[in-house]
Scaffold this motif. Structure first.
Motif, PDB file in Angstrom:
ATOM      1  N   HIS A  24     -57.379 -19.085  35.243  1.00 14.39           N
ATOM      2  CA  HIS A  24     -57.006 -18.596  36.193  1.00 14.39           C
ATOM      3  C   HIS A  24     -56.427 -19.082  37.717  1.00 14.39           C
ATOM      4  O   HIS A  24     -55.322 -18.917  38.048  1.00 14.39           O
ATOM      5  N   LEU A  28     -52.915 -20.487  39.991  1.00 25.52           N
ATOM      6  CA  LEU A  28     -52.229 -20.637  41.471  1.00 25.52           C
ATOM      7  C   LEU A  28     -52.399 -21.906  42.233  1.00 25.52           C
ATOM      8  O   LEU A  28     -52.048 -21.703  43.770  1.00 25.52           O
ATOM      9  N   GLU A 108     -52.689 -20.091  48.059  1.00 27.44           N
ATOM     10  CA  GLU A 108     -52.200 -19.445  48.933  1.00 27.44           C
ATOM     11  C   GLU A 108     -53.641 -17.890  49.301  1.00 27.44           C
ATOM     12  O   GLU A 108     -53.451 -17.708  48.116  1.00 27.44           O
ATOM     13  N   ARG A 109     -53.355 -17.954  50.988  1.00 28.01           N
ATOM     14  CA  ARG A 109     -54.293 -16.952  50.814  1.00 28.01           C
ATOM     15  C   ARG A 109     -53.863 -15.356  49.844  1.00 28.01           C
ATOM     16  O   ARG A 109     -54.946 -14.971  49.065  1.00 28.01           O
ATOM     17  N   ARG A 110     -52.488 -15.171  50.443  1.00 32.16           N
ATOM     18  CA  ARG A 110     -51.673 -13.676  49.136  1.00 32.16           C
ATOM     19  C   ARG A 110     -52.663 -13.495  47.765  1.00 32.16           C
ATOM     20  O   ARG A 110     -52.455 -12.912  46.922  1.00 32.16           O
ATOM     21  N   ASP A 111     -52.851 -15.173  47.265  1.00 34.32           N
ATOM     22  CA  ASP A 111     -52.736 -15.221  45.446  1.00 34.32           C
ATOM     23  C   ASP A 111     -54.816 -14.812  45.846  1.00 34.32           C
ATOM     24  O   ASP A 111     -54.697 -14.976  44.563  1.00 34.32           O
ATOM     25  N   GLU A 113     -56.164 -13.462  47.506  1.00 35.52           N
ATOM     26  CA  GLU A 113     -56.233 -10.993  47.742  1.00 35.52           C
ATOM     27  C   GLU A 113     -55.817 -10.572  46.184  1.00 35.52           C
ATOM     28  O   GLU A 113     -56.771 -10.025  46.736  1.00 35.52           O
ATOM     29  N   GLU A 114     -54.642 -11.091  46.096  1.00 32.60           N
ATOM     30  CA  GLU A 114     -54.161 -10.827  43.975  1.00 32.60           C
ATOM     31  C   GLU A 114     -55.692 -10.834  44.022  1.00 32.60           C
ATOM     32  O   GLU A 114     -56.104 -10.098  42.994  1.00 32.60           O
ATOM     33  N   LEU A 115     -56.367 -12.014  43.181  1.00 35.24           N
ATOM     34  CA  LEU A 115     -57.614 -12.479  43.016  1.00 35.24           C
ATOM     35  C   LEU A 115     -58.291 -10.858  42.746  1.00 35.24           C
ATOM     36  O   LEU A 115     -59.287 -10.849  42.222  1.00 35.24           O
ATOM     37  N   GLU A 117     -58.367  -8.157  43.785  1.00 34.78           N
ATOM     38  CA  GLU A 117     -58.114  -6.749  42.847  1.00 34.78           C
ATOM     39  C   GLU A 117     -58.574  -7.009  41.335  1.00 34.78           C
ATOM     40  O   GLU A 117     -58.758  -5.833  41.397  1.00 34.78           O
ATOM     41  N   GLN A 118     -57.879  -8.336  41.111  1.00 35.00           N
ATOM     42  CA  GLN A 118     -57.920  -8.444  39.923  1.00 35.00           C
ATOM     43  C   GLN A 118     -59.292  -8.668  39.333  1.00 35.00           C
ATOM     44  O   GLN A 118     -60.227  -8.055  37.897  1.00 35.00           O
TER      45      GLN A 118
END
Length: 156
Positions: A24, A28, A108-111, A113-115, A117-118
């Motif tokens: 996973h 990213l 990337e930090r944004r990736d 951050e999405e992780l 949540e998931q």
């Protein structure tokens, strides 16, 4: 053989992740290469990217008031950089320059951050190692500060 296997073996930030979690995270990651003296990022530029140096060296520098670029740290293969702005989302506080031709993998930090949540459990594993790494940096800086302070008092 899993892509980014070299990164998972070389950097302890991924210790504790199972194979599914590594796959996973691998989705990213992005490989990058830089030529000698190429600017990787500028001071005051938006941050949020963590770099894993897989080959070569990177100079971390500050710009003096006279406009000179002054190196203060050297990142070697197997080390991370861009950590502070990755963690807090701030702008970069330094300049990163390729010392020679080098290769890095970025996250990337944004990736992440999405992780969060998931898969909060996996993200927590990654952030725990980042926190330990930051604590080591702070501890080292504290020791350097104390060494410098005691040196100044002995000289003064």
């Amino acid at each position: 053989m899993m892509e980014f296997k070299d990164v998972f073996e070389k950097f302890d930030i991924f210790n504790g992740l199972d194979e599914t979690e590594k796959k996973h995270i691998a989705g990213l990651l992005k490989r990058m290469s830089f030529k000698e003296d190429e600017e990787i990022y500028k001071e005051d530029e938006d941050g949020g990217t963590l770099y894993f140096l897989t080959n070569g060296k990177v100079r971390i520098c500050k710009m003096s008031t006279e406009g000179d670029i002054l190196p203060y740290a050297l990142v070697k293969s197997g080390e991370m950089f861009g950590l502070m702005s990755f963690v807090d989302g701030s702008k970069h506080s330094a300049i990163a320059l390729a010392d020679k031709d080098c290769e890095a993998v970025k996250l990337e930090r944004r990736d992440v951050e999405e992780l969060m949540e998931q898969d909060p459990k996996m993200a927590a594993k990654v952030y725990k190692v980042i926190a330990i790494h930051l604590a080591e940096i702070i501890r080292s800086m504290n020791n350097q500060y104390m060494d410098l302070t005691s040196y100044m008092f002995r000289k003064g």
